[in-house]
Design a protein around this motif. Structure first.
Motif, PDB file in Angstrom:
ATOM      1  N   PHE A   1       8.658 -15.678  -4.692  1.00 31.60           N
ATOM      2  CA  PHE A   1       8.775 -16.713  -3.679  1.00 31.60           C
ATOM      3  C   PHE A   1       7.981 -17.918  -4.174  1.00 31.60           C
ATOM      4  N   TYR A   2       8.665 -19.044  -4.360  1.00 40.18           N
ATOM      5  CA  TYR A   2       7.967 -20.222  -4.882  1.00 40.18           C
ATOM      6  C   TYR A   2       7.120 -20.863  -3.791  1.00 40.18           C
ATOM      7  N   ILE A   3       5.857 -21.040  -4.132  1.00 34.62           N
ATOM      8  CA  ILE A   3       4.920 -21.643  -3.171  1.00 34.62           C
ATOM      9  C   ILE A   3       5.272 -23.110  -2.955  1.00 34.62           C
ATOM     10  N   ARG A   4       5.217 -23.553  -1.715  1.00 27.46           N
ATOM     11  CA  ARG A   4       5.453 -24.968  -1.447  1.00 27.46           C
ATOM     12  C   ARG A   4       4.622 -25.424  -0.255  1.00 27.46           C
ATOM     13  N   GLN A   5       4.438 -26.721  -0.219  1.00 29.01           N
ATOM     14  CA  GLN A   5       3.632 -27.249   0.864  1.00 29.01           C
ATOM     15  C   GLN A   5       4.424 -27.293   2.165  1.00 29.01           C
ATOM     16  N   MET A   6       3.742 -27.017   3.267  1.00 28.69           N
ATOM     17  CA  MET A   6       4.371 -27.224   4.572  1.00 28.69           C
ATOM     18  C   MET A   6       4.763 -28.690   4.697  1.00 28.69           C
ATOM     19  N   GLN A   7       5.829 -28.948   5.418  1.00 27.68           N
ATOM     20  CA  GLN A   7       6.162 -30.315   5.787  1.00 27.68           C
ATOM     21  C   GLN A   7       5.203 -30.755   6.901  1.00 27.68           C
ATOM     22  N   ALA A   8       5.050 -32.065   7.047  1.00 20.92           N
ATOM     23  CA  ALA A   8       4.153 -32.579   8.081  1.00 20.92           C
ATOM     24  C   ALA A   8       4.539 -32.015   9.454  1.00 20.92           C
ATOM     25  N   GLU A   9       5.850 -31.937   9.704  1.00 24.24           N
ATOM     26  CA  GLU A   9       6.321 -31.442  11.000  1.00 24.24           C
ATOM     27  C   GLU A   9       5.964 -29.967  11.198  1.00 24.24           C
ATOM     28  N   GLN A  10       6.015 -29.197  10.108  1.00 25.30           N
ATOM     29  CA  GLN A  10       5.684 -27.773  10.204  1.00 25.30           C
ATOM     30  C   GLN A  10       4.199 -27.590  10.487  1.00 25.30           C
ATOM     31  N   LEU A  11       3.391 -28.409   9.830  1.00 28.70           N
ATOM     32  CA  LEU A  11       1.955 -28.329  10.058  1.00 28.70           C
ATOM     33  C   LEU A  11       1.640 -28.640  11.520  1.00 28.70           C
ATOM     34  N   TYR A  12       2.257 -29.699  12.001  1.00 26.50           N
ATOM     35  CA  TYR A  12       2.016 -30.141  13.365  1.00 26.50           C
ATOM     36  C   TYR A  12       2.391 -29.045  14.364  1.00 26.50           C
ATOM     37  N   ALA A  13       3.599 -28.530  14.202  1.00 17.88           N
ATOM     38  CA  ALA A  13       4.076 -27.491  15.130  1.00 17.88           C
ATOM     39  C   ALA A  13       3.215 -26.234  15.021  1.00 17.88           C
ATOM     40  N   SER A  14       2.791 -25.902  13.810  1.00 19.53           N
ATOM     41  CA  SER A  14       1.969 -24.702  13.616  1.00 19.53           C
ATOM     42  C   SER A  14       0.630 -24.839  14.323  1.00 19.53           C
ATOM     43  N   LEU A  15       0.013 -26.000  14.183  1.00 20.48           N
ATOM     44  CA  LEU A  15      -1.284 -26.215  14.825  1.00 20.48           C
ATOM     45  C   LEU A  15      -1.167 -26.166  16.340  1.00 20.48           C
TER      46      LEU A  15
ATOM     47  N   PHE B   1      -7.269 -17.614  -3.192  1.00 24.35           N
ATOM     48  CA  PHE B   1      -5.821 -17.870  -3.217  1.00 24.35           C
ATOM     49  C   PHE B   1      -5.389 -18.315  -4.615  1.00 24.35           C
ATOM     50  N   ILE B   2      -6.203 -19.160  -5.228  1.00 23.91           N
ATOM     51  CA  ILE B   2      -5.864 -19.638  -6.574  1.00 23.91           C
ATOM     52  C   ILE B   2      -5.835 -18.473  -7.562  1.00 23.91           C
ATOM     53  N   SER B   3      -6.788 -17.556  -7.437  1.00 26.40           N
ATOM     54  CA  SER B   3      -6.833 -16.487  -8.440  1.00 26.40           C
ATOM     55  C   SER B   3      -5.627 -15.554  -8.303  1.00 26.40           C
ATOM     56  N   SER B   4      -5.088 -15.404  -7.104  1.00 28.34           N
ATOM     57  CA  SER B   4      -3.908 -14.541  -6.987  1.00 28.34           C
ATOM     58  C   SER B   4      -2.620 -15.295  -7.280  1.00 28.34           C
ATOM     59  N   ARG B   5      -2.618 -16.616  -7.143  1.00 31.23           N
ATOM     60  CA  ARG B   5      -1.366 -17.369  -7.324  1.00 31.23           C
ATOM     61  C   ARG B   5      -1.331 -18.148  -8.640  1.00 31.23           C
ATOM     62  N   LYS B   6      -2.370 -18.050  -9.426  1.00 29.50           N
ATOM     63  CA  LYS B   6      -2.353 -18.629 -10.779  1.00 29.50           C
ATOM     64  C   LYS B   6      -2.044 -20.130 -10.805  1.00 29.50           C
ATOM     65  N   GLY B   7      -2.968 -20.898 -10.308  1.00 29.96           N
ATOM     66  CA  GLY B   7      -2.860 -22.343 -10.475  1.00 29.96           C
ATOM     67  C   GLY B   7      -1.775 -22.999  -9.648  1.00 29.96           C
ATOM     68  N   GLY B   8      -1.086 -23.959 -10.227  1.00 27.04           N
ATOM     69  CA  GLY B   8      -0.009 -24.649  -9.536  1.00 27.04           C
ATOM     70  C   GLY B   8      -0.491 -25.427  -8.330  1.00 27.04           C
ATOM     71  N   VAL B   9       0.350 -25.466  -7.284  1.00 21.91           N
ATOM     72  CA  VAL B   9       0.017 -26.264  -6.107  1.00 21.91           C
ATOM     73  C   VAL B   9      -1.292 -25.850  -5.460  1.00 21.91           C
ATOM     74  N   ALA B  10      -1.611 -24.564  -5.528  1.00 19.60           N
ATOM     75  CA  ALA B  10      -2.840 -24.084  -4.899  1.00 19.60           C
ATOM     76  C   ALA B  10      -4.047 -24.733  -5.558  1.00 19.60           C
ATOM     77  N   GLU B  11      -4.009 -24.832  -6.870  1.00 21.83           N
ATOM     78  CA  GLU B  11      -5.125 -25.418  -7.608  1.00 21.83           C
ATOM     79  C   GLU B  11      -5.174 -26.940  -7.410  1.00 21.83           C
ATOM     80  N   GLU B  12      -3.999 -27.543  -7.383  1.00 27.46           N
ATOM     81  CA  GLU B  12      -3.923 -28.987  -7.126  1.00 27.46           C
ATOM     82  C   GLU B  12      -4.646 -29.320  -5.819  1.00 27.46           C
ATOM     83  N   HIS B  13      -4.400 -28.493  -4.817  1.00 28.90           N
ATOM     84  CA  HIS B  13      -5.002 -28.734  -3.513  1.00 28.90           C
ATOM     85  C   HIS B  13      -6.522 -28.739  -3.615  1.00 28.90           C
ATOM     86  N   ALA B  14      -7.062 -27.766  -4.320  1.00 28.93           N
ATOM     87  CA  ALA B  14      -8.521 -27.681  -4.457  1.00 28.93           C
ATOM     88  C   ALA B  14      -9.063 -28.932  -5.162  1.00 28.93           C
TER      89      ALA B  14
END
Lengths: 563, 422
Positions: free
Chosen positions: A413-427, B211-224
């Motif tokens: 599953f590719y990690i991705r950032q929540m959209q602003a709307e998702q963050l808002y609704a989640s909070l 989280f970074i250590s289990s997901r190996k960098g990428g967006v998680a690391e960028e965030h930090a």
């Protein structure tokens, strides 16, 4: 035809059974489409000699399903109800509930948000020069998703809409908002966006020149554009005390640029300055002239609405095209997996071939066969083993990363950032805020909050940008902004106060509750150690300690990411 | 609003000590104290900076820098002489006085006449490609200048009034820091006092690291990484550079009480504070209709702000250390359409550039009598970017490796515009 499909399905069944990756108990309950997905995806893992990630935990899966379907993370109660379910086929049951009546309102609101941003952008209807009524667009979409309107009907209504964009008007038609800001300059944007969204074809650069990398020629753009030339935008009188512009869309006879409505042509300029003439021709080369050949030689080029309604003809041709279901599937797939079969999702073609062409075709065919019921595709995706993979890579599939430019293999599953709307609704959901407000009022406060991230460029392509993209302003908003300040409030009656004052819970339970609410998991040992330090620092003042813990969780990468 | 979140009744030094002393939480990888240890009050200046004046929408350069009064489609505006060896539009008298310092490149010739594609190409030096996101000017400069601006606590790439283009494969740590023309930065005040804040940050660090250590960098690391940058900015005195309203009244009047005026003044303050790349967005140039009426409104605003910027930088002795580049995503057609507008045109247009040691007062290249063709050596986005990179003292031999493993030459491998170098 039918027998080949059947034969193919049989073969897929056998393949599926052979694949040890597909759990046998899930197989019995999965619809055929789910199996198709898992089989096709697994074929490519074998070819690439990679092992997919292990399946995600129930809780991780539950969090992403809520985020992707309803646009928010699950509450602790929802999460625990699911993870505590010991009966078989619990995932099927949750998916049915999320796609069923129980969550219909939230489902419709989420997909309204997604489609509003797609159709009119994040800034459409929020700037003074926009003709879009955002509430009008939303009202139309919300009803469409409440009724599970088939995607072909949705497309047809949007492409052919006439009427006022403004709710309350006698001839109000919310669907008209799709084209409201796109009919200037002879409908260049209407052409580009219709092709992009409903045909998965990026033709916008061919308005000026033949595209160097793809097969689309300049004439294709302008011949498609000819279908929009009967559409007129008519400004409406503004209400007193409100300087928002509004408009209605009408179909009017088109006299052509030569002034003869019986042969209503358009002209466009080649790069060398030469003018060329164009008539309505669909991207597959079918002209209206050829379709209406039996009515007379030039009948198909008529600009009279009474003879031919060009937008309605266009919608019919889009609906019948192979491109339409493909474009819809690719977009829906991209929503759930973070990447479509092509990147970007709305530019499919020989110059940008899909990563899984057979699967894309099969899903597109299925979409047509199920009368364009998008929800069936969504169900099949959600119940697939592919969607249920963990986001943690293993040694063998680390290279399967579309962010690195590779074609996606969907082996995790590719990690991705929540959209602003998702963050808002989640909070809001997590902290039980605003639950008593009416839909319109909730929508208004949400738009106000979202506005801080959006910039409209004010150009003829309705260009815009968002700063909710993982950059510093977003991080500052999470650290210090009002929304998070409210979410971390421990005032009487607040979410945190309720947790803190709950007599049945120990301090450890309370921390665990916050972890479940934000991250859908219990605290790790080293995290618990810091939590205990925080508790100690507050000398028994649990509410304040919970505030600190909650703030840290909401600010973490793990919270803001869909994983 | 006080941009320094120092709790009431506490001096800055006291506050810093507090943070440093709050080490009951022993997770300092991510901590407010890191950035504060530096304590640099004023940066030593050892690098050059660049200001990109971004004219979003595509300005009609045929009416601004390369007038064709004798052509039938030349439009109503007339050229005037300047302090340099170049004529420009009569609506720009203040810039005209500074033209000994600026040069006009009249032989820009590009192929992207779509806003998004053109803006991407001009600001990255690469045409859009679905498989790789290229870094924009600001991200490239921020990345390359990183070793020489170690004491800079505020972001090295600031974008005023617009979003610019992203950092591409260089990562979100080099993303443009977006502010409005008043320099307002939202959400700067810490929600709780410093000591308590460090408890929060300690837990945040634990969760992020796990989280970074289990997901190996990428967006998680960028965030930090971005969290760390945000932390350093939260307590920095350098944030005062954003307070454009601290400028004397006379100076603010000189730049003009306009969005672009305030933005240019802010850009000067940021460059003075050591920020290596500032982009100022001045949009609204998509003049398909009523081109000349609109120019009568826009050009005076541009003239006052840009004229003041050049003069001010020179008076402060910053001109030779600051490259100023004026451009949009393309120019506009020599042809005037039925709505008295000009449409998108990339084949022949102008940009203006100066400072950083570049030669001023020149008209580089020339277009045909009606402005429709470039008649001298054509210059591309890559060439323009290479010129800026060279002027900033950065090496054009720099090669990045994009996320998909491909080597990418800085500035798209462009060649510098020779005429601009002494």
């Amino acid at each position: 035809m039918k027998s080949t499909v059947l034969r193919r399905m049989c073969l897929l069944h056998i393949l599926g059974i052979l694949l040890s990756l597909v759990a046998s108990d899930a197989l019995a309950a999965s619809p055929a489409l789910t199996l198709t997905i898992d089989t096709r995806i697994a074929e490519r893992w074998t070819e690439a000699k990679i092992t997919p990630s292990k399946p995600a935990t129930d809780a991780a899966w539950c969090r992403r399903v809520y985020l992707d379907v309803l646009g928010r993370i699950p509450t602790v109660e929802e999460l625990r109800k699911f993870t505590g379910d010991r009966k078989p086929e619990k995932r099927e049951r949750l998916v049915s509930r999320l796609l069923g009546d129980e969550y219909l309102e939230e489902y419709a609101v989420n997909w309204t948000t997604i489609w509003t941003n797609l159709l009119v952008g994040r800034t459409g209807g929020t700037t003074n020069d926009s003709l879009v009524s955002r509430p009008g667009m939303q009202q139309y979409l919300r009803r469409a998703f409440q009724k599970n309107k088939p995607l072909d009907v949705l497309m047809t209504e949007l492409v052919t809409a006439t009427g006022s964009c403004r709710p309350g008007d006698e001839d109000f038609n919310g669907a008209a908002n799709f084209l409201a800001d796109k009919l200037a300059e002879n409908g260049v944007q209407a052409t580009a966006k219709t092709a992009q969204i409903f045909l998965g074809t990026a033709v916008q650069c061919t308005q000026c020149h033949n595209h160097p990398f793809n097969e689309h020629q300049q004439n294709q753009f302008w011949e498609l554009n000819a279908f929009f030339r009967q559409a007129r935008i008519e400004p409406l009188a503004m209400e007193a005390g409100n300087n928002r512009r509004v408009a209605r869309i009408l179909d009017r006879d088109f006299a052509g640029e030569g002034g003869d409505p019986t042969k209503a042509e358009i002209y466009y300029e080649l790069r060398n300055g030469k003018l060329k003439v164009g008539y309505p021709v669909f991207i597959d080369g079918t002209s209206l002239v050829s379709l209406y050949a039996d009515r007379g030689e030039d009948f198909g080029d008529s600009g009279y609405v009474g003879d031919i309604n060009r937008r309605q003809e266009l919608a019919k041709m889009i609906r019948a095209s192979d491109e339409f279901p493909r474009a819809m599937v690719n977009r829906i797939w991209g929503h759930f997996f973070g990447y479509g079969f092509t990147k970007p999702v709305d530019d499919i073609g020989p110059h940008n071939p899909p990563s899984h062409p057979e699967l894309l075709e099969e899903l597109a065919q299925n979409l047509r066969d199920t009368s364009f019921d998008g929800r069936e595709l969504v169900r099949a995706i959600l119940l697939s083993e592919t969607y249920a993979l963990s986001s943690e890579p293993n040694r063998s599939n680390l290279s399967d990363d579309p962010a690195l430019g590779a074609k996606p293999l969907f082996s995790r599953f590719y990690i991705r950032q929540m959209q602003a709307e998702q963050l808002y609704a989640s909070l809001l959901k997590a902290t039980q805020a605003q639950e008593t407000l009416a839909y319109d009022e909730q929508e208004r406060t949400k738009q106000q909050w979202l506005a801080q991230f959006n910039t409209a460029f004010g150009n003829d392509e309705n260009g815009e940008a968002t700063s909710f993209n993982g950059s510093i302003p977003q991080v500052l908003m999470m650290m210090n902004g009002d929304l998070v300040k409210r979410a971390t409030s421990a005032d009487p009656g607040s979410f945190l106060a309720k947790v803190a004052d709950s007599p049945k819970l120990t301090s450890a339970d309370k921390i665990e509750y916050l972890y479940a609410a934000a991250l859908a998991r219990p605290p790790a040992r080293n995290e618990l150690a810091v939590c205990n330090q925080i508790l100690a620092a507050h000398k028994g003042h649990v509410g304040a300690a919970l505030q600190d813990v909650w703030w840290a969780l909401l600010n973490s990468n793990e919270f803001i990411l869909n994983h | 609003m006080n941009p320094f979140p120092i709790p009431r009744g506490m001096s800055r030094r006291h506050f810093l000590n507090h943070l440093a002393g709050a080490a009951a939480f022993t997770v300092p990888a991510l901590s407010l104290t890191n950035s504060l240890a530096l304590g640099a009050e004023k940066l030593k200046r050892s690098h050059k900076s660049a200001i990109l004046l971004w004219m979003g929408g595509g300005p009609p350069t045929i009416d601004i820098w390369d007038l064709k009064p004798d052509a039938p489609t030349g439009g109503p505006l007339k050229p005037i002489s300047t302090a340099g060896d170049v004529q420009i539009c009569e609506r720009l008298p203040l810039i005209a006085k500074q033209m000994d310092k600026l040069s006009v490149i009249r032989s820009m010739s590009t192929r992207e006449a779509d806003h998004d594609r053109g803006a991407y190409y001009m600001r990255t030096g690469y045409v859009p490609n679905p498989n790789v996101e290229h870094p924009s000017y600001g991200a490239v400069v921020a990345h390359e200048m990183e070793p020489v601006v170690k004491d800079l606590e505020i972001p090295p790439f600031v974008s005023i009034g617009g979003g610019s283009e992203g950092p591409g494969f260089l990562g979100m740590a080099y993303a443009p820091f977006q502010v409005d023309s008043s320099g307002n930065v939202r959400d700067l005040a810490l929600p709780v006092e410093a000591q308590r804040m460090n408890g929060r940050v300690a837990l945040l660090d634990a969760v992020e690291s796990n989280f970074i250590s289990s997901r190996k960098g990428g967006v998680a690391e960028e965030h930090a990484k971005v969290v760390r940058k945000a932390m350093s900015l939260l307590t920095s005195q350098q944030m005062a550079a954003f307070q454009v309203d601290k400028e004397p009244q006379a100076m603010r009047e000189k730049y003009g009480a306009t969005g672009f005026g305030r933005s240019c003044l802010l850009a000067r303050r940021l460059v003075e504070a050591g920020v290596p790349f500032v982009e100022v967005d001045f949009g609204g140039w998509d003049l398909h209709q009523n081109c000349f009426d609109r120019l009568d409104q826009k050009l005076p605003e541009m003239d006052q702000a840009m004229g003041a910027l050049v003069e001010d930088l020179a008076q402060r002795g910053l001109w030779n250390d600051t490259v100023v580049l004026w451009m949009g995503e393309f120019g506009r057609t020599p042809r005037i359409n039925g709505d008295t507008g000009r449409d998108h045109y990339a084949r022949a247009w102008s940009a203006a550039i100066g400072g950083g040691g570049l030669k001023g007062g020149l008209a580089v290249g020339a277009t045909s009598a009606d402005g429709s063709r470039v008649e001298t050596e054509p210059y591309s986005a890559e060439d323009l970017m290479a010129t800026v990179i060279q002027a900033l003292g950065l090496s054009l031999d720099t090669t990045f490796t994009s996320t998909n493993g491909r080597p990418m030459k800085i500035a798209g491998g462009g060649k510098v515009i020779r005429d601009l170098f002494a």
